[in-house]
Every structure is written in C-alpha cells, then in structure tokens.
Scaffold this active site. Structure first.
Site, short mmCIF file in Angstrom:
data_model
loop_
_atom_site.label_atom_id
_atom_site.label_comp_id
_atom_site.label_asym_id
_atom_site.label_seq_id
_atom_site.Cartn_x
_atom_site.Cartn_y
_atom_site.Cartn_z
N MET A 74 32.14 33.02 26.19
CA MET A 74 32.66 31.69 25.83
C MET A 74 32.07 30.63 26.76
SD MET A 74 36.66 32.72 25.42
CE MET A 74 36.52 33.97 26.70
N ILE B 45 37.73 38.29 31.33
CA ILE B 45 36.92 38.22 32.55
C ILE B 45 36.66 36.77 32.91
CG2 ILE B 45 34.75 38.91 33.64
CD1 ILE B 45 34.61 41.13 31.48
N GLY C 97 35.25 28.58 30.89
CA GLY C 97 34.09 29.47 30.82
C GLY C 97 34.40 30.90 31.20
N SER C 98 34.12 31.86 30.33
CA SER C 98 34.55 33.22 30.59
C SER C 98 33.98 34.17 29.56
CB SER C 98 36.09 33.27 30.58
OG SER C 98 36.59 32.53 29.49
N ARG C 99 34.54 35.41 29.54
CA ARG C 99 34.04 36.44 28.66
C ARG C 99 35.16 37.43 28.33
NH1 ARG C 99 29.54 40.49 31.16
NH2 ARG C 99 30.45 42.41 30.36
#
Length: 216
Positions: free
Chosen positions: A97, A155, A185-187
């Site tokens: 993301m 994450i 911002g991440s995953r």
C-alpha cells in the site's frame, strides 16, 4: 466517510488549517506568496483526508474464497515456509500500500480468530525482503469452516508508525468487515494453503473487501 482512527488527526489538521489561514492572511502581505502558502496548507489537509477515507465496499460472502484485505499492488506471489504459526509451507500473497491507498484492513475470510499477536520491530521499507520478519507487525490467524486456517500479517513500512488491529482471539469475524488500520504506507502478507488457486498476478492492483485473490 472517514475511518475512526483518523478522527483525532483530522480534527487537529482542521484546527491547524484554520489557524494557518488566519496567520497567512494577517501576516503575509505579498499576494502571490499568500496564495501559495494557503494552497500548500490546503494540499496537506486534503492528503490527510484522503488517507483516512473509508469507502463502503460490497463484499460478496463466500466460504471458499479469500478476498484482498487491503487496496494496493500485488508484489509477492510465492511458496514460502511460514515459521511463526504454521511452521510449514504456504502460498504467500503480499500487497503493498502506498500512502495514497485506502489503509483500512478488512478480514479476508470469515470465521473465528485463533491467533493474534503484535510484534514490535523496525521500520524498513515495506517491500524490503526482511520486512515481513523484522518490521513492526501483527499476525492474525482466522479459522474458517471450509478453507481451514488463513493467516494475514499487517506490516508497518518506513512511514507507518502505528498498526491498529481489532482481531482478538475467539472473536467471530465476518469476511470484508473492518479488521484494523495501518497509518502511512505499509504491506499485508496473506498465507494460504498450498491447494489454494491464486486469482491475481504480480503487479495487479487489487481492491480490498471486494476482489477475490484466491479460492479453494
């Protein structure tokens, strides 16, 4: 519609915007500079609003499908050894993301939460190979009626400094419902049985809460 995790930040941003506009109007006499500063303030405010947006998604409930838990880009599809919970090989689908994506985490399947754990850690960029093991993260396992256990991992990225996870052990959850939020911002990694049929490709852009990423 905005996510509840953003209410406080949006309120603070609104106050700062109002004070900033007043100060600019009263203390900046150069017309073009006045307008430029006002536009910059407004731009930051709009970015904050769009980051915390929480659009309604129409989830088609299906016990045999796994839906995307977040909006973003598919960056990993591979068979891996999942060593925290399953301790065996699983299919991994990772979705990255950017700060411009919707950051609501939605349950990829419905069922009972069997495991939920927070791990403090680093803030490597979310696409870093070690991010799944070394970054701040949460691991959630949901037991379904027909698929078995599905694990997903929130994450944190280089900018994300707070992961919100609503999944608690023994909680019954509905596919597509709000399961948490990751800020800036991440995953998300999703770990599936080896017999799951993946329905997405690398670099596909997926829509959380609606798009099927795999089925049994």
């Amino acid at each position: 519609m905005f996510h509840k995790e953003g209410y406080k930040i949006i309120l603070i941003a609104t106050i700062i915007l109002g004070i900033g506009i007043i100060l600019i109007e009263n203390f900046v006499s150069i017309n073009w500079l006045n307008k430029l500063l006002a536009l910059i303030l407004l731009g930051f405010y709009i970015l904050i609003l769009q980051f915390f947006r929480n659009p309604k998604r129409n989830t088609i409930l299906n016990d045999n499908t796994i839906i995307a838990p977040v909006d973003g880009k598919v960056v990993v599809i591979e068979e891996v050894f999942e060593k925290e919970y399953f301790k065996e090989k699983r299919q991994q689908i990772s979705i990255f993301m950017s700060p411009l994506n919707v950051h609501v985490t939605r349950y990829p399947v419905g069922g009972k939460v069997k495991f939920s754990k927070y791990h403090p850690g680093k803030f490597l960029v979310a696409w870093h190979p070690k991010a799944s093991e070394e970054n701040e993260r949460t691991t959630v396992v949901i037991e379904t009626k027909s698929i078995g256990e599905i694990l997903y991992r929130q994450i944190a990225g280089a900018l994300a400094k707070r992961i919100v996870n609503y999944a608690k052990p023994e909680l019954n959850v509905v596919q597509g419902d709000d399961g948490g939020f990751i800020k800036f911002g991440s995953r998300i990694d999703v770990f599936l049985p080896l017999n799951a049929k993946v329905k997405v490709n690398l670099n596909d852009k997926v829509k959380g809460g609606e798009q099927v990423i795999a089925e049994i």
